[in-house]
Design a protein around this motif. Sequence first.
Motif, PDB file in Angstrom:
ATOM      1  N   ASP A  62      60.087 -26.989 -49.123  1.00  0.00           N
ATOM      2  CA  ASP A  62      59.666 -28.358 -49.414  1.00  0.00           C
ATOM      3  C   ASP A  62      60.314 -28.751 -50.738  1.00  0.00           C
ATOM      4  OD1 ASP A  62      58.381 -30.792 -49.636  1.00  0.00           O
ATOM      5  OD2 ASP A  62      56.455 -29.921 -50.236  1.00  0.00           O
ATOM      6  N   VAL A  63      61.330 -29.634 -50.667  1.00  0.00           N
ATOM      7  CA  VAL A  63      62.032 -30.079 -51.870  1.00  0.00           C
ATOM      8  C   VAL A  63      61.411 -31.401 -52.317  1.00  0.00           C
ATOM      9  CG1 VAL A  63      64.251 -30.712 -52.881  1.00  0.00           C
ATOM     10  CG2 VAL A  63      64.150 -28.973 -51.072  1.00  0.00           C
ATOM     11  N   ARG A  64      60.938 -31.435 -53.552  1.00  0.00           N
ATOM     12  CA  ARG A  64      60.322 -32.642 -54.111  1.00  0.00           C
ATOM     13  C   ARG A  64      61.196 -33.167 -55.243  1.00  0.00           C
ATOM     14  NH1 ARG A  64      54.058 -30.565 -54.225  1.00  0.00           N
ATOM     15  NH2 ARG A  64      54.038 -29.907 -52.047  1.00  0.00           N
ATOM     16  N   HIS A  65      61.517 -34.458 -55.157  1.00  0.00           N
ATOM     17  CA  HIS A  65      62.378 -35.107 -56.149  1.00  0.00           C
ATOM     18  C   HIS A  65      61.546 -36.013 -57.040  1.00  0.00           C
ATOM     19  CE1 HIS A  65      66.010 -33.834 -54.064  1.00  0.00           C
ATOM     20  NE2 HIS A  65      65.413 -34.182 -52.944  1.00  0.00           N
ATOM     21  N   HIS A  66      61.942 -36.098 -58.291  1.00  0.00           N
ATOM     22  CA  HIS A  66      61.301 -37.009 -59.233  1.00  0.00           C
ATOM     23  C   HIS A  66      62.406 -37.704 -60.021  1.00  0.00           C
ATOM     24  CE1 HIS A  66      58.393 -38.710 -61.960  1.00  0.00           C
ATOM     25  NE2 HIS A  66      59.117 -38.283 -62.968  1.00  0.00           N
ATOM     26  N   THR A  67      62.387 -39.018 -60.018  1.00  0.00           N
ATOM     27  CA  THR A  67      63.397 -39.793 -60.734  1.00  0.00           C
ATOM     28  C   THR A  67      62.709 -40.739 -61.704  1.00  0.00           C
ATOM     29  OG1 THR A  67      64.847 -39.722 -58.814  1.00  0.00           O
ATOM     30  CG2 THR A  67      65.347 -41.369 -60.482  1.00  0.00           C
ATOM     31  N   SER A  78      66.629 -37.365 -63.298  1.00  0.00           N
ATOM     32  CA  SER A  78      65.991 -36.925 -62.075  1.00  0.00           C
ATOM     33  C   SER A  78      65.876 -35.414 -62.087  1.00  0.00           C
ATOM     34  CB  SER A  78      66.771 -37.395 -60.845  1.00  0.00           C
ATOM     35  OG  SER A  78      68.025 -36.767 -60.805  1.00  0.00           O
ATOM     36  N   SER A  79      64.912 -34.936 -61.376  1.00  0.00           N
ATOM     37  CA  SER A  79      64.716 -33.507 -61.242  1.00  0.00           C
ATOM     38  C   SER A  79      64.178 -33.240 -59.847  1.00  0.00           C
ATOM     39  CB  SER A  79      63.754 -32.980 -62.308  1.00  0.00           C
ATOM     40  OG  SER A  79      62.478 -33.570 -62.138  1.00  0.00           O
ATOM     41  N   SER A  80      64.336 -32.023 -59.426  1.00  0.00           N
ATOM     42  CA  SER A  80      63.765 -31.641 -58.142  1.00  0.00           C
ATOM     43  C   SER A  80      63.210 -30.238 -58.262  1.00  0.00           C
ATOM     44  CB  SER A  80      64.813 -31.712 -57.025  1.00  0.00           C
ATOM     45  OG  SER A  80      65.827 -30.776 -57.247  1.00  0.00           O
ATOM     46  N   ARG A  81      62.273 -29.951 -57.419  1.00  0.00           N
ATOM     47  CA  ARG A  81      61.667 -28.627 -57.376  1.00  0.00           C
ATOM     48  C   ARG A  81      61.505 -28.245 -55.926  1.00  0.00           C
ATOM     49  NH1 ARG A  81      56.649 -25.977 -60.652  1.00  0.00           N
ATOM     50  NH2 ARG A  81      56.780 -24.018 -59.538  1.00  0.00           N
TER      51      ARG A  81
END
Length: 140
Positions: A62-67, A78-81
């Motif tokens: 499950d890849v979660r992006h935050h911008t 932006s970052s992703s986890r």
Amino acid sequence: MSMGFSPFDGGFNFLFTLIPIFIVIIFIVVIVGIISSGARYVKNSSSPRESRFATISSKRMDVRHHTTHHDDNFAHSSSSRTYYYITLEFDNGERREYLDVKNIYGLVREGDSGYAATQGDWIVAFERSPGHHPSGGVQF
């Protein structure tokens, strides 16, 4: 003396009422999210560690992006986890998905059987059963 209706009279009052309400709602959502994440962590870390024989029935990421956008200079960050999950099927037919917190996702594959150590909603170790794979087990 103006006897006409100005659309800005009620509109600005409405906006000055609405904006603080949105800010409070966003603040509450963030606080509730932080508290629930903390409570989930405490629950899992204080849960007893259990070891049961199981087969890995599936794996998923499950890849979660935050911008974040910064309007003043048109820059953004932006970052992703990526979260890794492993689904185990136990001898009684029960299936349950666990969050991989010990980085064993890449060391196991679907169909592997062995003893899985779980702690709450986390999978913390997996040891293949002898004879299942010549490579032996993955222990932590």
